[in-house]
Design an enzyme around this catalytic site. Structure first.
Site, PDB file in Angstrom:
ATOM      1  N   GLY A   1      17.513 -12.238  -5.593  1.00  0.00           N
ATOM      2  CA  GLY A   1      17.250 -11.454  -4.393  1.00  0.00           C
ATOM      3  C   GLY A   1      17.452  -9.969  -4.645  1.00  0.00           C
TER       4      GLY A   1
ATOM      5  N   ARG B   1      11.691 -15.691  -8.756  1.00  0.00           N
ATOM      6  CA  ARG B   1      12.374 -16.894  -9.206  1.00  0.00           C
ATOM      7  C   ARG B   1      11.599 -17.449 -10.392  1.00  0.00           C
ATOM      8  NH1 ARG B   1      17.131 -16.290  -6.432  1.00  0.00           N
ATOM      9  NH2 ARG B   1      16.692 -15.809  -4.256  1.00  0.00           N
TER      10      ARG B   1
ATOM     11  N   ASP C   1      24.707 -14.448  -9.356  1.00  0.00           N
ATOM     12  CA  ASP C   1      25.238 -15.486 -10.236  1.00  0.00           C
ATOM     13  C   ASP C   1      24.146 -16.315 -10.910  1.00  0.00           C
ATOM     14  OD1 ASP C   1      24.448 -16.744  -7.930  1.00  0.00           O
ATOM     15  OD2 ASP C   1      26.363 -17.736  -7.535  1.00  0.00           O
TER      16      ASP C   1
ATOM     17  N   THR D   1      23.847  -7.738  -5.414  1.00  0.00           N
ATOM     18  CA  THR D   1      23.660  -8.678  -4.314  1.00  0.00           C
ATOM     19  C   THR D   1      24.387  -8.151  -3.090  1.00  0.00           C
ATOM     20  OG1 THR D   1      24.260 -10.880  -3.464  1.00  0.00           O
ATOM     21  CG2 THR D   1      25.575 -10.034  -5.290  1.00  0.00           C
TER      22      THR D   1
ATOM     23  N   ASP E   1      25.649  -9.822  -0.753  1.00  0.00           N
ATOM     24  CA  ASP E   1      26.689 -10.736  -0.273  1.00  0.00           C
ATOM     25  C   ASP E   1      28.089 -10.420  -0.798  1.00  0.00           C
ATOM     26  OD1 ASP E   1      24.911 -12.167   1.257  1.00  0.00           O
ATOM     27  OD2 ASP E   1      24.523 -13.669  -0.282  1.00  0.00           O
TER      28      ASP E   1
ATOM     29  N   ASP F   1      29.532 -11.482  -3.436  1.00  0.00           N
ATOM     30  CA  ASP F   1      30.149 -12.769  -3.744  1.00  0.00           C
ATOM     31  C   ASP F   1      30.307 -13.037  -5.238  1.00  0.00           C
ATOM     32  OD1 ASP F   1      27.455 -12.977  -4.280  1.00  0.00           O
ATOM     33  OD2 ASP F   1      27.178 -14.917  -3.283  1.00  0.00           O
TER      34      ASP F   1
ATOM     35  N   ARG G   1      25.642 -16.836   3.060  1.00  0.00           N
ATOM     36  CA  ARG G   1      25.491 -18.293   3.036  1.00  0.00           C
ATOM     37  C   ARG G   1      26.807 -18.996   2.729  1.00  0.00           C
ATOM     38  NH1 ARG G   1      21.994 -18.678  -0.927  1.00  0.00           N
ATOM     39  NH2 ARG G   1      23.542 -19.216  -2.481  1.00  0.00           N
TER      40      ARG G   1
END
Length: 328
Positions: A15, A76, A107, A130, A132, A134, A176
């Site tokens: 992303g 992707r 990741d 990213t 997020d 994360d 998410r």
């Protein structure tokens, strides 16, 4: 600089996030400064397999530091998950004379780079991109700060209409598996309640909180919900549940979605991307590999990619405590 590396590839994968272009710019210009050739790899691992390469110099990255998204595109790539696909990618890299690469992503992108390194001994360095936030091994990922500013700005606007119509708004933000965006933006925007995957407080607690808000004289409320929160199956079921049990509320849902990934990167993300890009190239030229550049206590650090993938980014417990006090 006692390095055999003469040409470095750079690509973005997974992303997109604000700050990726700033990181690309930093990698390209650091290569130019170090007198190392640099090649842009378009469309991530898919472009690597197909040989979608373009030489880049300092001038080719003019005027991109302020742009969201990624000029190298992202995609992707199921083929890269196979040994045959990775072998094809390796052949393309060698044919182009690329000796090492910098991958900017999350990741999944790092997992691909780690396996590629293990199979071919190919030098790789990761930069965490990213929204997020994360990734283990860094306090901040590229795009996180920009996403927070975007979310807070949106919530400020939603609050205007919530106050005008005495409404309760559920605002769903990305996250998410982690609630970093929801927690930070919720505190920053003064949300009445914040729901994150890490803290499943249950529906009863949510109802009690909303009842207290109403009794305290609040005519409108904002509840920030991370998309991975477990309180309800989804934000629309939360809306239905609250309307059923608290009919005094006129409830609306706003899903912010992919607007959180867009927009010009914040100053913080631009500076962080610039720092990380320089360190990534330096690490490769120092003979380092299979590492991710991160930041902790405002200092750049290097973390083994396997730890970055397997480790869990931790929620700020102090900020959770602050949020509980602020939503009283």
């Amino acid at each position: 600089m006692a390095s055999a590396i003469k040409k470095i590839g750079v690509f973005t994968s997974g992303g997109d996030s604000p700050g990726m272009n700033a990181a690309i710019r930093s990698v390209v210009r650091t290569c130019a400064y170090m007198k190392v050739d640099c090649v842009g790899i378009f469309r991530g691992y898919q472009g690597m397999i197909e040989g979608d390469f373009k030489p880049m110099d300092a001038r080719s990255v003019n005027n991109i530091i302020n742009k969201g998204g990624t000029i190298l595109k992202s995609a992707r790539c199921d083929d890269f998950r196979t040994p045959e696909g990775r072998k094809m990618a390796h052949e393309q890299l060698k044919a182009e004379g690329i000796d090492a690469f910098v991958v900017i992503g999350g990741d999944g992108s790092f997992t691909g780079a780690m396996i590629f390194n293990q199979e071919f001994g190919f030098p790789v360095i990761g930069i965490p991109g990213t929204i997020d936030n994360d990734i283990f091994g860094t306090s901040f990922t590229l795009g996180f700060d920009t996403a927070l500013n975007t979310v807070v700005d949106c919530i400020d606007k939603i609050r205007d209409t919530a106050s005008s119509h005495n409404r309760l708004f559920f605002v769903e933000v990305m996250g998410r598996d982690v609630g970093h965006i929801a927690l930070n933006a919720g505190v920053g925007a003064g949300a009445e309640e914040i729901l994150i995957p890490e803290e499943d407080r249950g529906l009863d607690r949510l109802l009690e909180s909303l009842k207290r808000s109403k009794l305290s004289g609040k005519s409108s409320s904002i509840v920030v919900v991370a998309e991975g929160d477990k309180t309800g199956k989804n934000v629309f079921e939360l809306k239905d549940y609250v309307e059923k049990h608290l009919p005094i509320y006129d409830v609306r849902v706003s899903v912010l979605g992919h607007m959180q990934r867009g927009g010009a990167p914040s100053c913080y993300d631009r500076v962080l991307a610039s720092r990380m890009g320089v360190r990534a190239v330096e690490a490769l030229l120092e003979g380092k590999t299979n590492l991710m550049v991160g930041v902790r206590d405002n200092k750049l650090i290097l973390t083994p990619i396997d730890k970055a993938i397997k480790g869990q980014s931790k929620m700020d417990k102090e900020l959770i405590r602050v949020s509980e006090i602020m939503t009283t």
